[in-house]
Design a protein around this motif. Structure first.
Motif, PDB file in Angstrom:
ATOM      1  N   VAL A 101      57.266 -43.279  -1.982  1.00  0.00           N
ATOM      2  CA  VAL A 101      58.527 -43.696  -2.605  1.00  0.00           C
ATOM      3  C   VAL A 101      59.321 -42.474  -3.050  1.00  0.00           C
ATOM      4  CG1 VAL A 101      59.490 -44.859  -4.638  1.00  0.00           C
ATOM      5  CG2 VAL A 101      57.732 -45.978  -3.287  1.00  0.00           C
ATOM      6  N   ALA A 102      58.651 -41.506  -3.651  1.00  0.00           N
ATOM      7  CA  ALA A 102      59.344 -40.295  -4.099  1.00  0.00           C
ATOM      8  C   ALA A 102      59.914 -39.519  -2.915  1.00  0.00           C
ATOM      9  CB  ALA A 102      58.389 -39.411  -4.899  1.00  0.00           C
ATOM     10  N   ALA A 103      59.149 -39.419  -1.834  1.00  0.00           N
ATOM     11  CA  ALA A 103      59.638 -38.710  -0.648  1.00  0.00           C
ATOM     12  C   ALA A 103      60.841 -39.440  -0.054  1.00  0.00           C
ATOM     13  CB  ALA A 103      58.519 -38.596   0.387  1.00  0.00           C
ATOM     14  N   ARG A 104      60.789 -40.768  -0.019  1.00  0.00           N
ATOM     15  CA  ARG A 104      61.908 -41.546   0.518  1.00  0.00           C
ATOM     16  C   ARG A 104      63.151 -41.354  -0.343  1.00  0.00           C
ATOM     17  NH1 ARG A 104      59.967 -46.879   0.665  1.00  0.00           N
ATOM     18  NH2 ARG A 104      58.828 -46.278   2.522  1.00  0.00           N
ATOM     19  N   GLN A 105      62.989 -41.354  -1.672  1.00  0.00           N
ATOM     20  CA  GLN A 105      64.134 -41.160  -2.564  1.00  0.00           C
ATOM     21  C   GLN A 105      64.719 -39.763  -2.391  1.00  0.00           C
ATOM     22  OE1 GLN A 105      62.504 -42.056  -6.399  1.00  0.00           O
ATOM     23  NE2 GLN A 105      62.974 -44.238  -6.245  1.00  0.00           N
ATOM     24  N   GLU A 106      63.865 -38.779  -2.217  1.00  0.00           N
ATOM     25  CA  GLU A 106      64.342 -37.413  -2.008  1.00  0.00           C
ATOM     26  C   GLU A 106      65.103 -37.308  -0.686  1.00  0.00           C
ATOM     27  OE1 GLU A 106      62.527 -32.916  -1.606  1.00  0.00           O
ATOM     28  OE2 GLU A 106      61.342 -34.473  -2.574  1.00  0.00           O
ATOM     29  N   LEU A 107      64.595 -37.979   0.355  1.00  0.00           N
ATOM     30  CA  LEU A 107      65.264 -37.975   1.651  1.00  0.00           C
ATOM     31  C   LEU A 107      66.632 -38.647   1.561  1.00  0.00           C
ATOM     32  CD1 LEU A 107      65.039 -37.361   4.696  1.00  0.00           C
ATOM     33  CD2 LEU A 107      64.096 -39.642   4.964  1.00  0.00           C
ATOM     34  N   VAL A 108      66.705 -39.766   0.847  1.00  0.00           N
ATOM     35  CA  VAL A 108      67.975 -40.464   0.699  1.00  0.00           C
ATOM     36  C   VAL A 108      68.976 -39.600  -0.054  1.00  0.00           C
ATOM     37  CG1 VAL A 108      69.068 -42.431  -0.475  1.00  0.00           C
ATOM     38  CG2 VAL A 108      67.026 -42.781   0.892  1.00  0.00           C
ATOM     39  N   SER A 109      68.537 -38.965  -1.119  1.00  0.00           N
ATOM     40  CA  SER A 109      69.468 -38.135  -1.894  1.00  0.00           C
ATOM     41  C   SER A 109      69.944 -36.922  -1.096  1.00  0.00           C
ATOM     42  CB  SER A 109      68.826 -37.697  -3.215  1.00  0.00           C
ATOM     43  OG  SER A 109      67.747 -36.825  -2.964  1.00  0.00           O
ATOM     44  N   SER A 110      69.046 -36.304  -0.325  1.00  0.00           N
ATOM     45  CA  SER A 110      69.484 -35.154   0.478  1.00  0.00           C
ATOM     46  C   SER A 110      70.380 -35.609   1.626  1.00  0.00           C
ATOM     47  CB  SER A 110      68.277 -34.383   1.013  1.00  0.00           C
ATOM     48  OG  SER A 110      67.525 -35.177   1.886  1.00  0.00           O
ATOM     49  N   SER A 111      70.145 -36.811   2.174  1.00  0.00           N
ATOM     50  CA  SER A 111      71.027 -37.335   3.220  1.00  0.00           C
ATOM     51  C   SER A 111      72.411 -37.631   2.665  1.00  0.00           C
ATOM     52  CB  SER A 111      70.433 -38.605   3.826  1.00  0.00           C
ATOM     53  OG  SER A 111      69.230 -38.334   4.458  1.00  0.00           O
ATOM     54  N   ARG A 112      72.451 -38.193   1.480  1.00  0.00           N
ATOM     55  CA  ARG A 112      73.759 -38.464   0.855  1.00  0.00           C
ATOM     56  C   ARG A 112      74.501 -37.166   0.576  1.00  0.00           C
ATOM     57  NH1 ARG A 112      71.746 -43.289  -2.967  1.00  0.00           N
ATOM     58  NH2 ARG A 112      72.021 -44.941  -1.451  1.00  0.00           N
ATOM     59  N   ARG A 113      73.792 -36.166   0.131  1.00  0.00           N
ATOM     60  CA  ARG A 113      74.410 -34.863  -0.134  1.00  0.00           C
ATOM     61  C   ARG A 113      74.944 -34.255   1.160  1.00  0.00           C
ATOM     62  NH1 ARG A 113      72.494 -29.659   0.008  1.00  0.00           N
ATOM     63  NH2 ARG A 113      73.659 -28.204  -1.265  1.00  0.00           N
ATOM     64  N   ALA A 114      74.163 -34.357   2.243  1.00  0.00           N
ATOM     65  CA  ALA A 114      74.600 -33.824   3.531  1.00  0.00           C
ATOM     66  C   ALA A 114      75.835 -34.567   4.034  1.00  0.00           C
ATOM     67  CB  ALA A 114      73.470 -33.919   4.554  1.00  0.00           C
ATOM     68  N   LEU A 115      75.863 -35.886   3.851  1.00  0.00           N
ATOM     69  CA  LEU A 115      77.025 -36.661   4.269  1.00  0.00           C
ATOM     70  C   LEU A 115      78.258 -36.269   3.466  1.00  0.00           C
ATOM     71  CD1 LEU A 115      78.142 -38.938   6.024  1.00  0.00           C
ATOM     72  CD2 LEU A 115      77.501 -40.530   4.203  1.00  0.00           C
ATOM     73  N   LYS A 116      78.075 -36.049   2.197  1.00  0.00           N
ATOM     74  CA  LYS A 116      79.188 -35.631   1.339  1.00  0.00           C
ATOM     75  C   LYS A 116      79.733 -34.279   1.798  1.00  0.00           C
ATOM     76  CE  LYS A 116      80.095 -34.562  -3.504  1.00  0.00           C
ATOM     77  NZ  LYS A 116      79.480 -34.429  -4.824  1.00  0.00           N
ATOM     78  N   LEU A 117      78.826 -33.348   2.108  1.00  0.00           N
ATOM     79  CA  LEU A 117      79.264 -32.038   2.598  1.00  0.00           C
ATOM     80  C   LEU A 117      79.960 -32.148   3.954  1.00  0.00           C
ATOM     81  CD1 LEU A 117      76.165 -29.862   1.643  1.00  0.00           C
ATOM     82  CD2 LEU A 117      78.431 -29.789   0.610  1.00  0.00           C
ATOM     83  N   LYS A 118      79.468 -33.026   4.808  1.00  0.00           N
ATOM     84  CA  LYS A 118      80.062 -33.213   6.132  1.00  0.00           C
ATOM     85  C   LYS A 118      81.468 -33.791   6.006  1.00  0.00           C
ATOM     86  CE  LYS A 118      79.086 -35.312  10.610  1.00  0.00           C
ATOM     87  NZ  LYS A 118      78.159 -36.160  11.347  1.00  0.00           N
ATOM     88  N   LYS A 119      81.630 -34.772   5.132  1.00  0.00           N
ATOM     89  CA  LYS A 119      82.957 -35.356   4.934  1.00  0.00           C
ATOM     90  C   LYS A 119      83.922 -34.348   4.333  1.00  0.00           C
ATOM     91  CE  LYS A 119      81.762 -40.220   4.578  1.00  0.00           C
ATOM     92  NZ  LYS A 119      81.718 -41.405   3.698  1.00  0.00           N
ATOM     93  N   ALA A 120      83.423 -33.500   3.450  1.00  0.00           N
ATOM     94  CA  ALA A 120      84.282 -32.480   2.845  1.00  0.00           C
ATOM     95  C   ALA A 120      84.710 -31.448   3.891  1.00  0.00           C
ATOM     96  CB  ALA A 120      83.558 -31.793   1.690  1.00  0.00           C
ATOM     97  N   ALA A 121      83.848 -31.173   4.856  1.00  0.00           N
ATOM     98  CA  ALA A 121      84.181 -30.190   5.886  1.00  0.00           C
ATOM     99  C   ALA A 121      85.199 -30.745   6.876  1.00  0.00           C
ATOM    100  CB  ALA A 121      82.919 -29.771   6.628  1.00  0.00           C
ATOM    101  N   ARG A 122      85.283 -32.062   7.033  1.00  0.00           N
ATOM    102  CA  ARG A 122      86.210 -32.671   7.984  1.00  0.00           C
ATOM    103  C   ARG A 122      87.649 -32.678   7.491  1.00  0.00           C
ATOM    104  NH1 ARG A 122      83.682 -38.287   9.565  1.00  0.00           N
ATOM    105  NH2 ARG A 122      81.602 -37.553   9.982  1.00  0.00           N
ATOM    106  N   LYS A 123      87.891 -32.489   6.222  1.00  0.00           N
ATOM    107  CA  LYS A 123      89.241 -32.534   5.691  1.00  0.00           C
ATOM    108  C   LYS A 123      90.069 -31.426   6.346  1.00  0.00           C
ATOM    109  CE  LYS A 123      88.153 -34.565   1.271  1.00  0.00           C
ATOM    110  NZ  LYS A 123      88.097 -34.378  -0.163  1.00  0.00           N
ATOM    111  N   PRO A 124      91.261 -31.785   6.848  1.00  0.00           N
ATOM    112  CA  PRO A 124      92.061 -30.757   7.516  1.00  0.00           C
ATOM    113  C   PRO A 124      92.573 -29.730   6.515  1.00  0.00           C
ATOM    114  CG  PRO A 124      93.314 -32.780   7.303  1.00  0.00           C
ATOM    115  CD  PRO A 124      91.912 -33.069   6.827  1.00  0.00           C
ATOM    116  N   ALA A 125      92.610 -28.500   6.973  1.00  0.00           N
ATOM    117  CA  ALA A 125      93.167 -27.436   6.136  1.00  0.00           C
ATOM    118  C   ALA A 125      94.688 -27.596   6.122  1.00  0.00           C
ATOM    119  CB  ALA A 125      92.782 -26.085   6.694  1.00  0.00           C
ATOM    120  N   ILE A 126      95.346 -26.959   5.208  1.00  0.00           N
ATOM    121  CA  ILE A 126      96.810 -27.018   5.151  1.00  0.00           C
ATOM    122  C   ILE A 126      97.340 -26.321   6.397  1.00  0.00           C
ATOM    123  CG2 ILE A 126      98.836 -26.309   3.853  1.00  0.00           C
ATOM    124  CD1 ILE A 126      97.067 -26.446   1.342  1.00  0.00           C
TER     125      ILE A 126
END
Length: 172
Positions: A101-126
């Motif tokens: 359960v702890a490993a699964r929770q850690e995997l979910v949190s790191s996946s969410r963090r990676a998705l957040k970083l990926k979405k932030a990288a997709r934002k177009p620059a000015i």
């Protein structure tokens, strides 16, 4: 084959009975990880002691051990070791379940963090504003294709090829 609670009460001492009761389904979920690990250690000590006593009694029954009162039966010690082994198995199963359960929770949190970083990288620059009037005049880039070599050289090669073809035709 399951061992009845009544038989457990007969086989185990009070503190051993409390340790075994901690590994039951209802109580084990409320126990903290550190306390559960400590309980497993205590259960292992008690199980090893029960196994040792059963082994000594078995040796006495075969007549290989020197003792004042030889044992006639070692089934109680064997059952006690079996009860304690079952408690250890339940506790180990719960510990491994908690690790999963702890490993699964850690995997979910790191996946969410990676998705957040990926979405932030997709934002177009000015975007670049392009040419501005404040910098003065700037030359426009030419849209013509650039020539390779000089026109004089191209003419010379073309004439050479024409002459060579004419000489070849004259020979045939």
């Amino acid at each position: 084959m399951a061992i009845e609670t009544r038989a457990e009460r007969r086989l185990l001492s009070r503190d051993e009975l409390e340790l075994v009761a901690l590994t039951r389904r209802a109580e084990i979920t409320a126990v903290a990880d550190a306390e559960l690990r400590k309980t497993v250690g205590l259960l292992r000590e008690r199980r090893d002691r029960a196994r040792t006593i059963a082994r000594q009694q078995r040796r006495e029954m075969r007549g290989k051990a020197q003792s004042a009162s030889p044992a006639t039966d070692n089934s109680g010690s064997k059952m006690k070791a079996r009860v304690l082994s079952g408690a250890i198995q339940r506790a180990n199963r719960e510990l491994s379940r908690r690790q999963v359960v702890a490993a699964r929770q850690e995997l979910v949190s790191s996946s969410r963090r990676a998705l957040k970083l990926k979405k932030a990288a997709r934002k177009p620059a000015i975007p670049d504003g392009g040419q501005t009037t404040s910098e003065g005049m700037a030359p426009k880039p030419s849209k013509k294709t650039k020539q390779i070599g000089s026109p004089m050289e191209a003419g010379r090669v073309s004439q050479f090829v024409k002459d060579a073809q004419a000489r070849k035709d004259a020979r045939d």
